[in-house]
Design a protein around this motif. Structure first.
Motif, PDB file in Angstrom:
ATOM      1  N   GLU A 153       0.830  -1.209   0.000  1.00  0.00           N
ATOM      2  CA  GLU A 153       0.000   0.000   0.000  1.00  0.00           C
ATOM      3  C   GLU A 153       0.863   1.258   0.000  1.00  0.00           C
ATOM      4  N   LEU A 154       1.952   1.224   0.756  1.00  0.00           N
ATOM      5  CA  LEU A 154       2.856   2.378   0.806  1.00  0.00           C
ATOM      6  C   LEU A 154       3.469   2.634  -0.562  1.00  0.00           C
ATOM      7  N   LEU A 155       3.908   1.584  -1.218  1.00  0.00           N
ATOM      8  CA  LEU A 155       4.503   1.731  -2.549  1.00  0.00           C
ATOM      9  C   LEU A 155       3.496   2.330  -3.528  1.00  0.00           C
ATOM     10  N   GLU A 156       2.270   1.851  -3.488  1.00  0.00           N
ATOM     11  CA  GLU A 156       1.231   2.375  -4.369  1.00  0.00           C
ATOM     12  C   GLU A 156       0.925   3.837  -4.047  1.00  0.00           C
ATOM     13  N   TYR A 157       0.861   4.169  -2.760  1.00  0.00           N
ATOM     14  CA  TYR A 157       0.592   5.559  -2.363  1.00  0.00           C
ATOM     15  C   TYR A 157       1.707   6.478  -2.845  1.00  0.00           C
ATOM     16  N   LEU A 158       2.952   6.072  -2.652  1.00  0.00           N
ATOM     17  CA  LEU A 158       4.081   6.907  -3.068  1.00  0.00           C
ATOM     18  C   LEU A 158       4.081   7.119  -4.574  1.00  0.00           C
ATOM     19  N   LYS A 159       3.761   6.087  -5.345  1.00  0.00           N
ATOM     20  CA  LYS A 159       3.771   6.222  -6.801  1.00  0.00           C
ATOM     21  C   LYS A 159       2.708   7.210  -7.278  1.00  0.00           C
ATOM     22  N   ASN A 160       1.600   7.317  -6.541  1.00  0.00           N
ATOM     23  CA  ASN A 160       0.476   8.149  -6.971  1.00  0.00           C
ATOM     24  C   ASN A 160       0.433   9.530  -6.335  1.00  0.00           C
ATOM     25  N   ASN A 161       1.334   9.854  -5.410  1.00  0.00           N
ATOM     26  CA  ASN A 161       1.270  11.131  -4.702  1.00  0.00           C
ATOM     27  C   ASN A 161       2.631  11.806  -4.686  1.00  0.00           C
ATOM     28  N   GLU A 162       2.794  12.816  -5.526  1.00  0.00           N
ATOM     29  CA  GLU A 162       4.057  13.545  -5.560  1.00  0.00           C
ATOM     30  C   GLU A 162       4.253  14.291  -4.242  1.00  0.00           C
ATOM     31  N   GLY A 163       5.472  14.290  -3.774  1.00  0.00           N
ATOM     32  CA  GLY A 163       5.817  14.951  -2.521  1.00  0.00           C
ATOM     33  C   GLY A 163       5.709  14.035  -1.315  1.00  0.00           C
ATOM     34  N   SER A 164       5.339  12.789  -1.529  1.00  0.00           N
ATOM     35  CA  SER A 164       5.227  11.848  -0.412  1.00  0.00           C
ATOM     36  C   SER A 164       6.553  11.120  -0.207  1.00  0.00           C
ATOM     37  N   LEU A 165       6.793  10.712   1.013  1.00  0.00           N
ATOM     38  CA  LEU A 165       8.056  10.057   1.387  1.00  0.00           C
ATOM     39  C   LEU A 165       7.754   8.924   2.350  1.00  0.00           C
ATOM     40  N   GLY A 166       8.358   7.772   2.129  1.00  0.00           N
ATOM     41  CA  GLY A 166       8.141   6.617   2.996  1.00  0.00           C
ATOM     42  C   GLY A 166       9.396   5.781   3.095  1.00  0.00           C
ATOM     43  N   TYR A 167       9.298   4.645   3.742  1.00  0.00           N
ATOM     44  CA  TYR A 167      10.466   3.797   3.978  1.00  0.00           C
ATOM     45  C   TYR A 167      10.112   2.330   3.759  1.00  0.00           C
ATOM     46  N   PHE A 168      11.119   1.582   3.356  1.00  0.00           N
ATOM     47  CA  PHE A 168      10.958   0.158   3.066  1.00  0.00           C
ATOM     48  C   PHE A 168      12.159  -0.605   3.589  1.00  0.00           C
ATOM     49  N   GLY A 169      12.022  -1.916   3.671  1.00  0.00           N
ATOM     50  CA  GLY A 169      13.165  -2.789   3.856  1.00  0.00           C
ATOM     51  C   GLY A 169      13.850  -2.962   2.519  1.00  0.00           C
ATOM     52  N   THR A 170      15.007  -3.557   2.511  1.00  0.00           N
ATOM     53  CA  THR A 170      15.757  -3.685   1.265  1.00  0.00           C
ATOM     54  C   THR A 170      15.210  -4.779   0.348  1.00  0.00           C
ATOM     55  N   ASP A 171      14.228  -5.541   0.809  1.00  0.00           N
ATOM     56  CA  ASP A 171      13.662  -6.608  -0.023  1.00  0.00           C
ATOM     57  C   ASP A 171      12.593  -6.123  -0.992  1.00  0.00           C
ATOM     58  N   VAL A 172      12.285  -4.822  -0.974  1.00  0.00           N
ATOM     59  CA  VAL A 172      11.265  -4.258  -1.860  1.00  0.00           C
ATOM     60  C   VAL A 172      11.946  -3.669  -3.096  1.00  0.00           C
ATOM     61  N   ASP A 173      11.415  -3.981  -4.277  1.00  0.00           N
ATOM     62  CA  ASP A 173      11.926  -3.396  -5.520  1.00  0.00           C
ATOM     63  C   ASP A 173      11.343  -1.996  -5.670  1.00  0.00           C
ATOM     64  N   ILE A 174      12.231  -1.014  -5.737  1.00  0.00           N
ATOM     65  CA  ILE A 174      11.795   0.375  -5.818  1.00  0.00           C
ATOM     66  C   ILE A 174      11.648   0.751  -7.296  1.00  0.00           C
ATOM     67  N   PRO A 175      10.462   1.214  -7.720  1.00  0.00           N
ATOM     68  CA  PRO A 175      10.266   1.606  -9.116  1.00  0.00           C
ATOM     69  C   PRO A 175      11.139   2.814  -9.480  1.00  0.00           C
ATOM     70  N   SER A 176      11.449   2.944 -10.764  1.00  0.00           N
ATOM     71  CA  SER A 176      12.368   3.999 -11.207  1.00  0.00           C
ATOM     72  C   SER A 176      11.793   5.397 -11.023  1.00  0.00           C
ATOM     73  N   GLU A 177      10.467   5.543 -10.950  1.00  0.00           N
ATOM     74  CA  GLU A 177       9.894   6.881 -10.790  1.00  0.00           C
ATOM     75  C   GLU A 177      10.055   7.423  -9.363  1.00  0.00           C
ATOM     76  N   LEU A 178      10.455   6.587  -8.419  1.00  0.00           N
ATOM     77  CA  LEU A 178      10.690   7.041  -7.051  1.00  0.00           C
ATOM     78  C   LEU A 178      12.180   7.281  -6.835  1.00  0.00           C
ATOM     79  N   THR A 179      12.508   8.186  -5.918  1.00  0.00           N
ATOM     80  CA  THR A 179      13.891   8.555  -5.641  1.00  0.00           C
ATOM     81  C   THR A 179      14.318   8.007  -4.289  1.00  0.00           C
ATOM     82  N   VAL A 180      15.434   7.303  -4.263  1.00  0.00           N
ATOM     83  CA  VAL A 180      15.984   6.831  -2.992  1.00  0.00           C
ATOM     84  C   VAL A 180      16.678   8.015  -2.327  1.00  0.00           C
TER      85      VAL A 180
END
Length: 138
Positions: A106-133
């Motif tokens: 849900e966090l990944l989906e929220y971040l992809k759809n809302n510019e200016g949002s910031l969240g955190y993940f474990g390293t086992d999640v594949d981060i899409p290219s449209e998000l910035t680490v």
């Protein structure tokens, strides 16, 4: 001698796997791909403080294992201390706590759809290219 060597190798492998599983990646949906924040700035953002960028924090639910690791490594407080802090802030109306989502999916989906949002993940999640680490914490 050989069984001891195997036991030592298995112990080392499990320790290395656990260490990588406890790493945290802080990710944002922002047009400015050059943004880098340090641990203190991310802590301030998740505790209702100000940072020089227009970002809003999104947290995982309190029962999520990644949130517990994030609280330990970034916030530096236990979940009960954080809940107590936000109860005080709600009562006084001084700060607004981060929006919460139930899972990392849900966090990944929220971040992809809302510019200016910031969240955190474990390293086992594949981060899409449209998000910035923004920050990786081992």
């Amino acid at each position: 001698m050989k069984p001891y060597l195997i036991l030592i190798l298995l112990t080392l492998f499990s320790c290395a796997h656990k260490a990588s599983a406890e790493a945290i990646i802080v990710v944002a949906n922002t047009a400015d791909k050059s943004i880098q924040l340090n641990r203190q700035q991310i802590r301030n953002l998740f505790m209702g403080g100000a940072i020089p960028y227009d970002l809003h924090a999104i947290a995982l639910s309190p029962d999520n294992e990644t949130r517990l690791i994030f609280n330990t490594k970034v916030i530096g407080l236990t979940e009960s201390r954080i809940q107590s802090f936000w109860a005080q802030m709600r009562f006084t109306g001084r700060k607004k706590e981060p929006k919460e989502v139930g899972s990392e999916a849900e966090l990944l989906e929220y971040l992809k759809n809302n510019e200016g949002s910031l969240g955190y993940f474990g390293t086992d999640v594949d981060i899409p290219s449209e998000l910035t680490v923004i920050l990786t914490i081992n």
